[in-house]
Motif scaffolding. Structure first.
Motif, PDB file in Angstrom:
ATOM      1  N   TRP A 264       2.074  72.701  14.737  1.00 24.48           N
ATOM      2  CA  TRP A 264       1.316  71.943  16.060  1.00 24.48           C
ATOM      3  C   TRP A 264      -0.209  71.025  15.299  1.00 24.48           C
ATOM      4  O   TRP A 264       0.247  69.828  16.542  1.00 24.48           O
ATOM      5  CB  TRP A 264       1.699  73.264  16.791  1.00 24.48           C
TER       6      TRP A 264
ATOM      7  N   THR B 173      -0.060  82.760  25.030  1.00 30.86           N
ATOM      8  CA  THR B 173      -0.202  80.919  24.436  1.00 30.86           C
ATOM      9  C   THR B 173       0.083  79.985  23.660  1.00 30.86           C
ATOM     10  O   THR B 173       1.400  79.565  24.063  1.00 30.86           O
ATOM     11  CB  THR B 173      -1.314  80.476  24.783  1.00 30.86           C
TER      12      THR B 173
ATOM     13  N   PRO C 117       6.891  76.663  21.969  1.00 29.74           N
ATOM     14  CA  PRO C 117       8.355  76.550  22.440  1.00 29.74           C
ATOM     15  C   PRO C 117       8.585  74.844  22.368  1.00 29.74           C
ATOM     16  O   PRO C 117       9.124  74.334  23.218  1.00 29.74           O
ATOM     17  CB  PRO C 117       8.687  77.178  24.477  1.00 29.74           C
ATOM     18  N   SER C 118       7.005  74.334  23.368  1.00 32.17           N
ATOM     19  CA  SER C 118       7.074  72.892  23.776  1.00 32.17           C
ATOM     20  C   SER C 118       7.045  71.938  22.149  1.00 32.17           C
ATOM     21  O   SER C 118       7.941  70.440  21.790  1.00 32.17           O
ATOM     22  CB  SER C 118       5.289  72.518  24.015  1.00 32.17           C
ATOM     23  N   MET C 119       7.859  72.641  20.965  1.00 34.84           N
ATOM     24  CA  MET C 119       8.029  72.450  19.509  1.00 34.84           C
ATOM     25  C   MET C 119       9.462  71.390  19.115  1.00 34.84           C
ATOM     26  O   MET C 119       9.578  70.469  18.531  1.00 34.84           O
ATOM     27  CB  MET C 119       7.435  72.621  18.304  1.00 34.84           C
ATOM     28  N   LYS C 120       9.749  72.787  20.313  1.00 33.59           N
ATOM     29  CA  LYS C 120      11.457  72.153  19.944  1.00 33.59           C
ATOM     30  C   LYS C 120      12.436  72.489  18.644  1.00 33.59           C
ATOM     31  O   LYS C 120      12.449  71.806  18.283  1.00 33.59           O
ATOM     32  CB  LYS C 120      12.099  70.923  20.933  1.00 33.59           C
TER      33      LYS C 120
ATOM     34  N   PHE D 221       4.010  79.006  25.458  1.00 34.26           N
ATOM     35  CA  PHE D 221       4.321  77.396  25.492  1.00 34.26           C
ATOM     36  C   PHE D 221       3.876  76.776  24.895  1.00 34.26           C
ATOM     37  O   PHE D 221       5.037  75.671  24.492  1.00 34.26           O
ATOM     38  CB  PHE D 221       2.857  77.394  26.516  1.00 34.26           C
ATOM     39  N   VAL D 222       2.930  77.003  23.225  1.00 39.74           N
ATOM     40  CA  VAL D 222       2.778  76.149  22.269  1.00 39.74           C
ATOM     41  C   VAL D 222       3.917  75.788  21.665  1.00 39.74           C
ATOM     42  O   VAL D 222       4.406  74.959  21.446  1.00 39.74           O
ATOM     43  CB  VAL D 222       1.095  76.443  21.337  1.00 39.74           C
TER      44      VAL D 222
ATOM     45  N   CYS E 141      -0.539  67.053  17.036  1.00 39.11           N
ATOM     46  CA  CYS E 141      -1.375  66.411  17.813  1.00 39.11           C
ATOM     47  C   CYS E 141      -2.133  65.736  17.147  1.00 39.11           C
ATOM     48  O   CYS E 141      -2.582  65.073  18.010  1.00 39.11           O
ATOM     49  CB  CYS E 141      -2.010  68.427  18.226  1.00 39.11           C
TER      50      CYS E 141
END
Length: 307
Positions: free
Chosen positions: A29, A188, A195-198, A192-193, A33
């Motif tokens: 991740w 966090t 799962p946002s990577m899918k 959130f972090v 970024c």
């Protein structure tokens, strides 16, 4: 995988790698970024990450100097910094996109903060920062959190030997403050972090601590990464069977080595890690496999001998 996640139009993927090595999720991740930031600055993403690694190494060197200055003197701190600078500046691994250079300053930062704790001021803040570094370091490179375990054990023993109740209360408040950022970051990252990577992973494919224990006890490879040990683990039907098979094989290897053999094995592991520095991987960093001809007969041989 990080370049795939950072690319436009990314909708998600299944990752067998993160299924096996979920401890690299945060690093993936982080790279995802950093890559667009480097491109926005006109840099190739790999060079931008290497630049970040160099900056973190410089920060680590500064903290190490400050810590050594507290423990010794300015002259002693300069000697410590010189050893650090030579070791890091001459290490080609700083230019490889591993988790090692990214996490290098974490254990140094933990020790540095613990040195600052000794003045007795702002304990909750300093312990909170230690907790933050320990959690992030654990997610990036699990053994970097050993520094936090070490300072906790030392501080706990000191606390138990004290009769100063106000100081004990302040120390306990500091310990409680250390837990807070760990909980916040855990929620966090987990909620959130990540799962946002899918990225879809298979939890049954995870190679856990028993696998690395078994591989670390492989005397034929000096405990380094070994494809045969990986194949042995992934061929097990599920995670429970894998852990059981790994523990059985680790126990068998221990019994086969005995105390004398284990001592020799640990010596060899240290030499692999700290003498030649190759870590026996050779995938991204394979420069040590090829010896280039010396461009001259004067300065080049001298520099190579120093290296």
């Amino acid at each position: 995988l990080a370049t795939q996640i950072a690319s436009p139009g990314y909708t998600g993927t299944v990752s067998s790698y993160l299924s096996m090595y979920p401890n690299n999720t945060l690093l993936t991740w982080l790279y995802a970024c950093l890559f667009p930031m480097g491109i926005a600055l006109g840099l190739h993403w790999a060079y931008f990450v290497i630049l970040i690694q160099c900056v973190l190494s410089c920060i680590g060197g500064w903290m190490l100097f400050a810590l050594a200055k507290q423990l010794f003197s300015v002259v002693g701190a300069c000697c410590v910094w010189f050893i650090y600078a030579v070791h890091i500046a001459l290490s080609p691994w700083l230019g490889i996109l591993y988790s090692d250079p990214i996490t290098l300053c974490v254990p140094i930062g933990i020790l540095y903060l613990y040195g600052l704790i000794q003045n007795g001021r702002h304990l909750p803040l300093k312990w909170s920062l230690i907790g933050l570094l320990a959690y992030v370091g654990y997610q990036l490179k699990p053994f970097s959190a050993i520094a936090a375990i070490a300072v906790l054990l030392v501080d706990l023993l000191q606390m138990l030997s004290q009769q100063n109740k106000p100081q004990l209360r302040r120390t306990l408040v500091g310990y409680a403050a250390m837990v807070l950022p760990v909980l916040v970051l855990a929620v966090t990252f987990g909620g959130f972090v990540f799962p946002s990577m899918k990225v879809t992973v298979d939890p049954e494919a995870r190679l856990g601590a028993p696998h690395f224990l078994m591989m670390g006890l492989n005397s034929s490879t000096n405990g380094a990464w070994d494809i045969n040990d990986v194949l042995f683990s992934v061929q097990q039907p599920d995670r429970a069977a894998r852990d059981a098979a790994n523990l059985y094989e680790a126990t068998r290897r221990l019994q086969q080595m005995g105390l004398t053999g284990l001592t020799e094995h640990l010596r060899n592991k240290l030499l692999v890690s700290f003498a030649d520095g190759t870590y026996a991987w050779g995938q991204e960093g394979d420069f040590y496999l090829h010896i280039l001809p010396e461009p001259n007969s004067t300065l080049a041989p001298f520099l190579r001998n120093v290296f």
